[in-house]
Design a protein around this motif. Structure first.
Motif, PDB file in Angstrom:
ATOM      1  N   GLY A 176       0.823  -1.211   0.000  1.00 17.89           N
ATOM      2  CA  GLY A 176       0.000   0.000   0.000  1.00 17.89           C
ATOM      3  C   GLY A 176       0.855   1.258   0.000  1.00 17.89           C
ATOM      4  O   GLY A 176       2.088   1.189   0.088  1.00 17.89           O
ATOM      5  N   ILE A 177       0.188   2.386  -0.072  1.00 19.01           N
ATOM      6  CA  ILE A 177       0.887   3.677  -0.068  1.00 19.01           C
ATOM      7  C   ILE A 177       1.687   3.818   1.240  1.00 19.01           C
ATOM      8  O   ILE A 177       1.181   3.501   2.319  1.00 19.01           O
ATOM      9  CB  ILE A 177      -0.121   4.827  -0.280  1.00 19.01           C
ATOM     10  N   GLY A 178       2.954   4.228   1.091  1.00 19.59           N
ATOM     11  CA  GLY A 178       3.806   4.429   2.260  1.00 19.59           C
ATOM     12  C   GLY A 178       4.299   3.150   2.911  1.00 19.59           C
ATOM     13  O   GLY A 178       4.888   3.174   3.989  1.00 19.59           O
ATOM     14  N   SER A 179       4.113   2.009   2.233  1.00 20.92           N
ATOM     15  CA  SER A 179       4.513   0.732   2.851  1.00 20.92           C
ATOM     16  C   SER A 179       6.025   0.504   2.773  1.00 20.92           C
ATOM     17  O   SER A 179       6.577  -0.225   3.600  1.00 20.92           O
ATOM     18  CB  SER A 179       3.788  -0.440   2.177  1.00 20.92           C
ATOM     19  N   GLY A 180       6.664   1.097   1.771  1.00 27.22           N
ATOM     20  CA  GLY A 180       8.103   0.885   1.618  1.00 27.22           C
ATOM     21  C   GLY A 180       8.473   0.089   0.380  1.00 27.22           C
ATOM     22  O   GLY A 180       9.614  -0.340   0.226  1.00 27.22           O
ATOM     23  N   LYS A 181       7.525  -0.088  -0.541  1.00 25.91           N
ATOM     24  CA  LYS A 181       7.853  -0.927  -1.709  1.00 25.91           C
ATOM     25  C   LYS A 181       8.902  -0.289  -2.623  1.00 25.91           C
ATOM     26  O   LYS A 181       9.729  -0.992  -3.184  1.00 25.91           O
ATOM     27  CB  LYS A 181       6.606  -1.356  -2.498  1.00 25.91           C
ATOM     28  N   THR A 182       8.882   1.049  -2.731  1.00 25.50           N
ATOM     29  CA  THR A 182       9.900   1.709  -3.560  1.00 25.50           C
ATOM     30  C   THR A 182      11.280   1.482  -2.958  1.00 25.50           C
ATOM     31  O   THR A 182      12.256   1.256  -3.677  1.00 25.50           O
ATOM     32  CB  THR A 182       9.602   3.229  -3.656  1.00 25.50           C
ATOM     33  N   THR A 183      11.343   1.518  -1.632  1.00 22.13           N
ATOM     34  CA  THR A 183      12.602   1.283  -0.928  1.00 22.13           C
ATOM     35  C   THR A 183      13.091  -0.146  -1.205  1.00 22.13           C
ATOM     36  O   THR A 183      14.273  -0.365  -1.480  1.00 22.13           O
ATOM     37  CB  THR A 183      12.385   1.489   0.591  1.00 22.13           C
ATOM     38  N   ARG A 196       4.732   8.107   8.199  1.00 28.90           N
ATOM     39  CA  ARG A 196       5.720   8.320   7.121  1.00 28.90           C
ATOM     40  C   ARG A 196       5.200   9.331   6.114  1.00 28.90           C
ATOM     41  O   ARG A 196       5.929  10.228   5.688  1.00 28.90           O
ATOM     42  CB  ARG A 196       5.963   6.992   6.369  1.00 28.90           C
ATOM     43  N   GLN A 248       7.207  12.586   5.695  1.00 29.43           N
ATOM     44  CA  GLN A 248       8.115  12.633   4.554  1.00 29.43           C
ATOM     45  C   GLN A 248       7.456  13.132   3.283  1.00 29.43           C
ATOM     46  O   GLN A 248       8.138  13.435   2.316  1.00 29.43           O
ATOM     47  CB  GLN A 248       8.717  11.247   4.351  1.00 29.43           C
ATOM     48  N   ARG A 249       6.127  13.163   3.247  1.00 31.12           N
ATOM     49  CA  ARG A 249       5.483  13.658   2.016  1.00 31.12           C
ATOM     50  C   ARG A 249       4.613  14.875   2.285  1.00 31.12           C
ATOM     51  O   ARG A 249       3.952  15.361   1.383  1.00 31.12           O
ATOM     52  CB  ARG A 249       4.598  12.575   1.408  1.00 31.12           C
ATOM     53  N   SER A 277       7.685  -3.965   7.021  1.00 28.89           N
ATOM     54  CA  SER A 277       8.591  -2.808   6.970  1.00 28.89           C
ATOM     55  C   SER A 277       8.520  -1.956   8.231  1.00 28.89           C
ATOM     56  O   SER A 277       9.039  -0.835   8.250  1.00 28.89           O
ATOM     57  CB  SER A 277       8.283  -1.947   5.737  1.00 28.89           C
ATOM     58  N   CYS A 295      10.199  -1.333  10.780  1.00 29.60           N
ATOM     59  CA  CYS A 295      11.564  -1.533  11.306  1.00 29.60           C
ATOM     60  C   CYS A 295      12.397  -0.367  10.793  1.00 29.60           C
ATOM     61  O   CYS A 295      11.860   0.519  10.126  1.00 29.60           O
ATOM     62  CB  CYS A 295      12.110  -2.864  10.781  1.00 29.60           C
TER      63      CYS A 295
HETATM   64  P1  ATP Z   1       4.088   4.893  -2.417  1.00 26.09           P
HETATM   65  O1  ATP Z   1       3.149   3.828  -2.854  1.00 26.09           O
HETATM   66  O2  ATP Z   1       3.402   6.033  -1.791  1.00 26.09           O
HETATM   67  O3  ATP Z   1       5.055   5.337  -3.472  1.00 26.09           O
HETATM   68  P2  ATP Z   1       5.972   3.104  -1.187  1.00 26.09           P
HETATM   69  O4  ATP Z   1       5.300   1.876  -0.743  1.00 26.09           O
HETATM   70  O5  ATP Z   1       6.724   3.054  -2.463  1.00 26.09           O
HETATM   71  O6  ATP Z   1       4.959   4.302  -1.187  1.00 26.09           O
HETATM   72  P3  ATP Z   1       8.370   4.151  -0.007  1.00 26.09           P
HETATM   73  O7  ATP Z   1       8.419   5.317  -0.963  1.00 26.09           O
HETATM   74  O8  ATP Z   1       9.408   3.105  -0.133  1.00 26.09           O
HETATM   75  O9  ATP Z   1       6.920   3.503   0.012  1.00 26.09           O
HETATM   76  O10 ATP Z   1       8.363   4.670   1.499  1.00 26.09           O
HETATM   77  C1  ATP Z   1       7.555   5.781   1.890  1.00 26.09           C
HETATM   78  C2  ATP Z   1       8.416   6.714   2.745  1.00 26.09           C
HETATM   79  O11 ATP Z   1       8.676   6.065   3.966  1.00 26.09           O
HETATM   80  C3  ATP Z   1       9.759   7.016   2.113  1.00 26.09           C
HETATM   81  O12 ATP Z   1      10.102   8.339   2.397  1.00 26.09           O
HETATM   82  C4  ATP Z   1      10.706   6.034   2.781  1.00 26.09           C
HETATM   83  O13 ATP Z   1      12.024   6.521   2.871  1.00 26.09           O
HETATM   84  C5  ATP Z   1      10.071   5.892   4.157  1.00 26.09           C
HETATM   85  N1  ATP Z   1      10.284   4.555   4.716  1.00 26.09           N
HETATM   86  C6  ATP Z   1       9.978   3.373   4.146  1.00 26.09           C
HETATM   87  N2  ATP Z   1      10.281   2.362   4.960  1.00 26.09           N
HETATM   88  C7  ATP Z   1      10.809   2.916   6.084  1.00 26.09           C
HETATM   89  C8  ATP Z   1      11.321   2.390   7.311  1.00 26.09           C
HETATM   90  N3  ATP Z   1      11.345   1.093   7.546  1.00 26.09           N
HETATM   91  N4  ATP Z   1      11.767   3.273   8.215  1.00 26.09           N
HETATM   92  C9  ATP Z   1      11.727   4.604   7.987  1.00 26.09           C
HETATM   93  N5  ATP Z   1      11.261   5.170   6.865  1.00 26.09           N
HETATM   94  C10 ATP Z   1      10.802   4.346   5.916  1.00 26.09           C
END
Ligand code: ATP
Length: 196
Positions: free
Chosen positions: A8-15, A137, A141-142, A172, A174
């Motif tokens: 989902g949004i903000g889950s960390g998948k891009t990371t 997050r 961050q956004r 995620s 952590c």
């Molecule tokens: P979207 O669907 O909105 O693009 P996403 O699932 O791709 O979101 P990310 O862009 O990877 O998520 O992460 C959202 C934000 O949270 C980023 O700024 C990222 O650096 C931060 N983030 C992700 N995982 C963690 C974590 N475990 N600890 C701290 N910050 C995190």
């Protein structure tokens, strides 16, 4: 090997996707493809305009997403019409990239559960975190308000729904360092499984 990566949004998948690219994977980003297939000069943009009218072309020739969004917002029929144009174009593009890529491909697809991709994935991975963690997050961050973050999360499928169709779940909730370690562990186990 073709891996679907969702969350989902903000889950960390891009990371996670970024780290897998560092480990050697090629990434296809479904959201990016969705924008590319309607860039000026594409058959996709012309099809969208032929269906939804010249009002969805902005003065600089690009697709006016806000206007298109307003048109389809209230109508499931119109949303389906739009998807019928976009999805085959996105899938064709994805298939072209897959056919031309050696090595693992990660297809990042936020709406994996909500859409029905005909691609044959070897594995589905989802990234999960409690709603409050994701909201924090997105707020920090956004710059979103917590209300709009909650609304965006509510409009998507739930972590539970994604986990139900996933072969691997990456939690995620952590530190970023730990998230990378978790991502690497899943990636290496997928590669190892492929060799068996
Ligand atoms: P979207 O669907 O909105 O693009 P996403 O699932 O791709 O979101 P990310 O862009 O990877 O998520 O992460 C959202 C934000 O949270 C980023 O700024 C990222 O650096 C931060 N983030 C992700 N995982 C963690 C974590 N475990 N600890 C701290 N910050 C995190």
């Amino acid at each position: 090997m073709l891996i679907a990566l969702t969350g989902g949004i903000g889950s960390g998948k891009t990371t996670v996707a970024r780290h897998w690219v560092e480990l050697g994977a090629t990434e296809i980003d479904a959201d990016l493809l969705a924008r590319q297939v309607v860039e000026p000069g594409t058959a996709g943009l012309e099809q969208v305009i032929a269906t939804f009218g010249p009002g969805v072309r902005s003065s600089n020739g690009t697709l006016d997403r806000a206007e298109l969004g307003r048109i389809v917002f209230d109508s499931q029929d119109l949303r389906l019409k739009l998807e019928k144009i976009l999805h085959p174009l996105i899938q064709d593009e994805a298939q072209k990239i897959i056919a031309n890529t050696k090595g693992p491909v990660v297809y990042t697809i936020p709406l994996f559960v909500e859409t029905n991709s005909p691609l044959k994935f070897d594995s589905v991975v989802t990234v999960s975190a409690p709603q409050q963690v994701r909201v924090d997050r997105l707020v920090r961050q956004r710059g979103m308000t917590s209300q709009s973050a909650d609304a965006r999360i509510a409009a998507q499928a739930s972590d539970k729904q994604r986990e139900a169709v996933a072969d691997h779940v990456i939690d995620s909730d952590c530190t970023l360092e730990e998230l990378k370690e978790r991502a690497a562990a899943v990636y290496h186990s997928l590669l190892a499984g492929q060799d068996k």
